[in-house]
Design a protein around this motif. Structure first.
Motif, PDB file in Angstrom:
ATOM      1  N   CYS A  37       1.011  -1.195   0.119  1.00  0.00           N
ATOM      2  CA  CYS A  37       0.064  -0.001   0.050  1.00  0.00           C
ATOM      3  C   CYS A  37       0.800   1.353   0.068  1.00  0.00           C
ATOM      4  O   CYS A  37       0.550   2.306  -0.730  1.00  0.00           O
ATOM      5  CB  CYS A  37      -0.944   0.010   1.437  1.00  0.00           C
ATOM      6  SG  CYS A  37      -2.098  -1.010   1.157  1.00  0.00           S
ATOM      7  N   SER A  38       1.947   1.288   0.683  1.00  0.00           N
ATOM      8  CA  SER A  38       2.998   2.397   0.851  1.00  0.00           C
ATOM      9  C   SER A  38       3.620   2.758  -0.535  1.00  0.00           C
ATOM     10  O   SER A  38       3.789   3.869  -0.934  1.00  0.00           O
ATOM     11  CB  SER A  38       3.756   2.346   1.917  1.00  0.00           C
ATOM     12  OG  SER A  38       4.500   1.213   1.876  1.00  0.00           O
ATOM     13  N   LEU A  39       3.855   1.583  -1.152  1.00  0.00           N
ATOM     14  CA  LEU A  39       4.522   1.623  -2.427  1.00  0.00           C
ATOM     15  C   LEU A  39       3.647   2.152  -3.564  1.00  0.00           C
ATOM     16  O   LEU A  39       4.197   3.149  -4.365  1.00  0.00           O
ATOM     17  CB  LEU A  39       4.944   0.106  -2.976  1.00  0.00           C
ATOM     18  CG  LEU A  39       5.631   0.130  -4.134  1.00  0.00           C
ATOM     19  CD1 LEU A  39       6.951   0.873  -4.180  1.00  0.00           C
ATOM     20  CD2 LEU A  39       5.780  -1.139  -4.671  1.00  0.00           C
ATOM     21  N   GLN A  40       2.392   1.820  -3.484  1.00  0.00           N
ATOM     22  CA  GLN A  40       1.363   2.259  -4.416  1.00  0.00           C
ATOM     23  C   GLN A  40       1.132   3.651  -4.250  1.00  0.00           C
ATOM     24  O   GLN A  40       0.945   4.476  -5.000  1.00  0.00           O
ATOM     25  CB  GLN A  40      -0.016   1.316  -4.249  1.00  0.00           C
ATOM     26  CG  GLN A  40       0.225  -0.017  -4.808  1.00  0.00           C
ATOM     27  CD  GLN A  40       0.702   0.099  -6.297  1.00  0.00           C
ATOM     28  OE1 GLN A  40      -0.018   0.746  -6.942  1.00  0.00           O
ATOM     29  NE2 GLN A  40       1.467  -0.949  -6.525  1.00  0.00           N
ATOM     30  N   ARG A  41       1.062   4.240  -2.765  1.00  0.00           N
ATOM     31  CA  ARG A  41       0.461   5.470  -2.384  1.00  0.00           C
ATOM     32  C   ARG A  41       1.870   6.367  -2.878  1.00  0.00           C
ATOM     33  O   ARG A  41       1.789   7.460  -3.595  1.00  0.00           O
ATOM     34  CB  ARG A  41       0.521   5.614  -0.760  1.00  0.00           C
ATOM     35  CG  ARG A  41       0.135   7.147  -0.289  1.00  0.00           C
ATOM     36  CD  ARG A  41       0.018   7.040   0.897  1.00  0.00           C
ATOM     37  NE  ARG A  41      -0.049   8.484   1.513  1.00  0.00           N
ATOM     38  CZ  ARG A  41      -1.494   8.970   1.784  1.00  0.00           C
ATOM     39  NH1 ARG A  41      -2.396   8.166   1.141  1.00  0.00           N
ATOM     40  NH2 ARG A  41      -1.505   9.962   1.922  1.00  0.00           N
ATOM     41  N   SER A  42       3.197   5.892  -2.854  1.00  0.00           N
ATOM     42  CA  SER A  42       4.377   6.930  -3.248  1.00  0.00           C
ATOM     43  C   SER A  42       4.169   6.811  -4.680  1.00  0.00           C
ATOM     44  O   SER A  42       4.702   8.026  -5.468  1.00  0.00           O
ATOM     45  CB  SER A  42       5.364   5.941  -2.708  1.00  0.00           C
ATOM     46  OG  SER A  42       5.611   4.673  -3.260  1.00  0.00           O
ATOM     47  N   ARG A  43       3.725   5.707  -5.530  1.00  0.00           N
ATOM     48  CA  ARG A  43       3.790   5.867  -6.998  1.00  0.00           C
ATOM     49  C   ARG A  43       2.679   7.062  -7.304  1.00  0.00           C
ATOM     50  O   ARG A  43       2.711   7.596  -8.322  1.00  0.00           O
ATOM     51  CB  ARG A  43       3.264   4.325  -7.394  1.00  0.00           C
ATOM     52  CG  ARG A  43       4.709   3.682  -7.411  1.00  0.00           C
ATOM     53  CD  ARG A  43       4.206   2.414  -8.250  1.00  0.00           C
ATOM     54  NE  ARG A  43       5.229   1.412  -8.248  1.00  0.00           N
ATOM     55  CZ  ARG A  43       5.125   0.009  -8.746  1.00  0.00           C
ATOM     56  NH1 ARG A  43       3.982  -0.244  -9.155  1.00  0.00           N
ATOM     57  NH2 ARG A  43       6.265  -0.680  -8.755  1.00  0.00           N
ATOM     58  N   ARG A  44       1.435   7.011  -6.613  1.00  0.00           N
ATOM     59  CA  ARG A  44       0.458   7.843  -6.915  1.00  0.00           C
ATOM     60  C   ARG A  44       0.834   9.330  -6.655  1.00  0.00           C
ATOM     61  O   ARG A  44       0.751  10.358  -7.510  1.00  0.00           O
ATOM     62  CB  ARG A  44      -0.645   7.486  -6.164  1.00  0.00           C
ATOM     63  CG  ARG A  44      -1.728   6.493  -6.626  1.00  0.00           C
ATOM     64  CD  ARG A  44      -3.033   6.364  -6.191  1.00  0.00           C
ATOM     65  NE  ARG A  44      -3.192   6.476  -4.529  1.00  0.00           N
ATOM     66  CZ  ARG A  44      -3.197   5.450  -3.943  1.00  0.00           C
ATOM     67  NH1 ARG A  44      -3.138   4.336  -4.260  1.00  0.00           N
ATOM     68  NH2 ARG A  44      -3.203   5.617  -2.483  1.00  0.00           N
ATOM     69  N   GLN A  45       1.573   9.355  -5.647  1.00  0.00           N
ATOM     70  CA  GLN A  45       2.121  10.991  -5.314  1.00  0.00           C
ATOM     71  C   GLN A  45       3.158  11.164  -6.318  1.00  0.00           C
ATOM     72  O   GLN A  45       3.104  12.518  -6.683  1.00  0.00           O
ATOM     73  CB  GLN A  45       3.026  10.652  -3.767  1.00  0.00           C
ATOM     74  CG  GLN A  45       1.920  10.558  -2.554  1.00  0.00           C
ATOM     75  CD  GLN A  45       2.695  10.365  -1.185  1.00  0.00           C
ATOM     76  OE1 GLN A  45       3.836  10.333  -1.319  1.00  0.00           O
ATOM     77  NE2 GLN A  45       1.863  10.711  -0.254  1.00  0.00           N
ATOM     78  N   LEU A  46       4.245  10.458  -6.856  1.00  0.00           N
ATOM     79  CA  LEU A  46       4.903  10.768  -7.805  1.00  0.00           C
ATOM     80  C   LEU A  46       4.236  11.081  -9.186  1.00  0.00           C
ATOM     81  O   LEU A  46       4.669  12.018  -9.838  1.00  0.00           O
ATOM     82  CB  LEU A  46       6.081   9.699  -8.031  1.00  0.00           C
ATOM     83  CG  LEU A  46       7.001   9.416  -6.855  1.00  0.00           C
ATOM     84  CD1 LEU A  46       7.895   8.209  -7.267  1.00  0.00           C
ATOM     85  CD2 LEU A  46       8.027  10.488  -6.832  1.00  0.00           C
ATOM     86  N   HIS A  47       3.141  10.560  -9.433  1.00  0.00           N
ATOM     87  CA  HIS A  47       2.453  10.424 -10.385  1.00  0.00           C
ATOM     88  C   HIS A  47       1.853  11.926 -10.617  1.00  0.00           C
ATOM     89  O   HIS A  47       1.608  12.605 -11.322  1.00  0.00           O
ATOM     90  CB  HIS A  47       1.305   9.543 -10.831  1.00  0.00           C
ATOM     91  CG  HIS A  47       0.533   9.769 -11.915  1.00  0.00           C
ATOM     92  ND1 HIS A  47       0.738   9.723 -13.153  1.00  0.00           N
ATOM     93  CD2 HIS A  47      -0.917  10.006 -11.947  1.00  0.00           C
ATOM     94  CE1 HIS A  47       0.030   9.828 -13.970  1.00  0.00           C
ATOM     95  NE2 HIS A  47      -1.190  10.038 -13.283  1.00  0.00           N
ATOM     96  N   ARG A  48       1.228  12.291  -9.174  1.00  0.00           N
ATOM     97  CA  ARG A  48       0.504  13.483  -9.307  1.00  0.00           C
ATOM     98  C   ARG A  48       1.526  14.883  -9.163  1.00  0.00           C
ATOM     99  O   ARG A  48       1.297  15.679  -9.719  1.00  0.00           O
ATOM    100  CB  ARG A  48      -0.299  13.571  -7.487  1.00  0.00           C
ATOM    101  CG  ARG A  48      -1.612  12.966  -7.623  1.00  0.00           C
ATOM    102  CD  ARG A  48      -2.175  13.485  -6.424  1.00  0.00           C
ATOM    103  NE  ARG A  48      -1.601  13.364  -5.157  1.00  0.00           N
ATOM    104  CZ  ARG A  48      -1.641  12.266  -4.432  1.00  0.00           C
ATOM    105  NH1 ARG A  48      -2.413  11.255  -4.640  1.00  0.00           N
ATOM    106  NH2 ARG A  48      -0.990  12.273  -3.229  1.00  0.00           N
ATOM    107  N   ARG A  49       2.726  14.528  -8.530  1.00  0.00           N
ATOM    108  CA  ARG A  49       3.539  15.640  -8.648  1.00  0.00           C
ATOM    109  C   ARG A  49       4.113  15.816 -10.085  1.00  0.00           C
ATOM    110  O   ARG A  49       4.561  17.097 -10.523  1.00  0.00           O
ATOM    111  CB  ARG A  49       4.984  15.230  -7.905  1.00  0.00           C
ATOM    112  CG  ARG A  49       4.598  15.293  -6.268  1.00  0.00           C
ATOM    113  CD  ARG A  49       5.819  14.842  -5.427  1.00  0.00           C
ATOM    114  NE  ARG A  49       5.507  14.473  -4.101  1.00  0.00           N
ATOM    115  CZ  ARG A  49       6.216  14.118  -3.348  1.00  0.00           C
ATOM    116  NH1 ARG A  49       7.581  13.550  -3.731  1.00  0.00           N
ATOM    117  NH2 ARG A  49       6.117  14.150  -1.726  1.00  0.00           N
TER     118      ARG A  49
END
Length: 564
Positions: A37-49
């Motif tokens: 979950c943390s890995l997916q969240r970090s990926r989403r954050q990088l995508h958003r940024r």
């Protein structure tokens, strides 16, 4: 018993293996799920940024919207997502790319210079209109239905119902609404850009089309002040004004931000500083640099939105002791429009270290509020030292004052600054003053000190002339210790009034003593401190934020005039 069948050894081992396997699964599976979950969240954050970086919108993500919100793309109700702090667009995370393509943000400048200054149409955005807003056509409330509905112009902030929206409204020119006298229109900057290419500098011709009441406002906010409230204020000001007028001083220094004043008519600009007294001093230093560069005719008038701990300068100028969101940002802009221009004395504090072999240049400071040596400077020095070690712990105004109280109580017991009168010599306008047994000396330029205390006037039946910040005079008082400072702040005692002067000279003969200028403390050895007048600053005074002390001081002044 002999007839009973004993379990084989391998069956016990098999049972133990099952237990170990299930134990490992129960421990490792939650760890794996959490990691995934943390890995997916970090990926989403990088995508958003990545989307935020490439987008023309000023996207900010949030985990919870403060009011019922609907996505401007898919029209669904959303609890979290992203919003643009320039145009107010709100979308779900999955609709960010579509929103970028479909909806343009506020234009800082127009793409073509063919459009006239007064021919800018409305820029409508559908949905999420402010609560309690009214339709400009039927005068009924907008945004009352639980869905994406109604329109808002991102420049003039007018709202209109879906059914009231007509072609005439879509093509109607925008007058920039209530704050048109504070907004720099995109078309103005486009015309300025064209004039600079043609090497013309007569900006007054353009300004005349905007009216005589046009006083464009520049916002200089410190995003680290006021429990990080400055970050939210930046977005609210960008929505109401042109984003080019709003600066974060932690990213764009005031010296650079104030160069926008040179593109505006002479003596027309106003500046709103959102921060503490230190931020205000930083901006006023940048204004002084404009004078050195020969840009004196572009110098703006300065207002203050207090976000710091003490905020004595903003209190003196009528802007209150601290802003915590109790009034909307729109009302802050109205107050700026109603404010009157005044002058503020600024003083040069020169500290020359003693010693024949000392080859260092004297230290020079600019003072707006006050200079002090003694217990209040010691409290500021201790507070500053601990804040430097852990700045995140000192983001609350109430907590900061509690820390000051702690160090003041400690000094009541230790008395580190006792016998100050034996360690210093004081001269007012060249005349030496005999001092009683003091622990501190405070030199005042403004009426307030110590977070809201009127130090010079004091209390009781004694009548003293009101301290002014534009008369070229300094008020000098003494305190007997930290406990005496506390008594003064709760109006149980008066300071020892030493006198008023145009020039103050203080000689520290021996030992180390804490000193401060406008809340910036340091430990100082034997030296000579000289305070002389430096310049004036153009400030804005708001008369609507009078405290009880202001009212009583005004009435006292009127009584003195009547007796005369």
């Amino acid at each position: 018993m002999e007839g009973e069948k004993r379990p084989a050894p391998y069956e016990g081992l098999f049972a133990d293996g099952h237990l170990i396997l299930w134990t490992l699964c129960s421990v490792l599976l939650p760890v794996f799920i959490t990691f995934w979950c943390s890995l997916q969240r970090s990926r989403r954050q990088l995508h958003r940024r990545d989307i935020f970086r490439k987008s023309k919108h000023g996207w900010r993500d949030t985990d919870l919207f403060s009011q019922p919100t609907y996505c401007c793309v898919c029209t669904q109700h959303i609890l979290l997502g992203a919003f643009c702090d320039c145009c107010g667009l709100r979308v779900d995370e999955g609709c960010l790319k579509k929103a970028d393509k479909r909806f343009p943000c506020k234009e800082i400048m127009l793409k073509s210079d063919g459009r006239a200054l007064d021919a800018m149409p409305h820029h409508w955005i559908r949905g999420n209109v402010p609560l309690c807003s009214c339709c400009v056509v039927c005068k009924q409330q907008c945004g009352s239905q639980p869905k994406l509905c109604d329109y808002r112009c991102i420049w003039c902030q007018k709202t209109v119902h879906d059914e009231c929206m007509k072609n005439s409204l879509k093509n109607e020119k925008c007058d920039f609404g209530e704050f048109k006298n504070l907004i720099i229109p995109p078309s103005y900057l486009t015309s300025i850009n064209q004039m600079r290419k043609d090497k013309k500098t007569d900006y007054a011709v353009l300004a005349s089309k905007l009216g005589k009441q046009w006083t464009p406002l520049i916002i200089l906010a410190n995003s680290r002040s006021g429990t990080n409230m400055g970050e939210g204020l930046l977005g609210e000001f960008r929505i109401l004004l042109n984003p080019v007028q709003v600066f974060d001083v932690t990213k764009t220094p005031p010296v650079k931000a104030l160069q926008l004043c040179t593109l505006l008519p002479c003596h027309s600009a106003r500046v709103l500083v959102c921060g503490g007294d230190g931020t205000v001093g930083w901006v006023l230093d940048a204004v002084d640099e404009m004078k050195i560069k020969g840009q004196e005719k572009y110098i703006p008038q300065v207002a203050v939105l207090p976000l710091g701990t003490g905020n004595d300068l903003s209190n003196t100028l009528g802007w209150g002791t601290g802003y915590a969101g109790e009034i909307p940002v729109a009302q802050v802009l109205r107050n700026v429009m109603e404010a009157d221009g005044i002058k503020l004395d600024r003083w040069k504090v020169q500290v020359t270290n003693k010693g024949y072999y000392n080859l260092r240049k004297p230290k020079a400071f600019t003072m707006n509020n006050y200079f002090s040596v003694g217990p209040d400077a010691l409290m500021a020095l201790n507070f500053h030292a601990h804040r430097e070690k852990a700045p995140s712990l000192f983001s609350s105004r109430i907590l900061n004052k509690a820390v000051y109280l702690f160090y003041g109580t400690k000094d009541c017991l230790v008395q580190e600054c006792k016998d100050l009168n034996k360690k210093v010599e004081l001269e007012l306008d060249g005349e030496r003053v005999e001092l009683p047994n003091l622990e501190g000396i405070i030199v005042l330029n403004i009426g307030y000190w110590g977070g809201g205390c009127r130090l010079w006037e004091g209390m009781g039946d004694e009548t003293y002339p009101l301290a002014r910040h534009d008369d070229g005079l300094l008020e000098v008082v003494g305190v007997y210790g930290s406990f005496h400072c506390a008594q003064i702040q709760v109006k149980l005692a008066n300071p020892f009034r030493i006198g008023q002067a145009h020039t103050v000279r203080l000689i520290l003969k021996c030992s180390m003593m804490p000193m401060q200028v406008d809340g910036e403390p340091w430990a100082q050895g034997p030296c000579t401190v000289t305070i002389t007048h430096k310049t004036h600053a153009l400030m804005l005074y708001f008369s609507g934020e009078q405290t009880d002390d202001d009212i009583s001081s005004t009435s006292d002044q009127e009584d003195i005039k009547e007796t005369e």
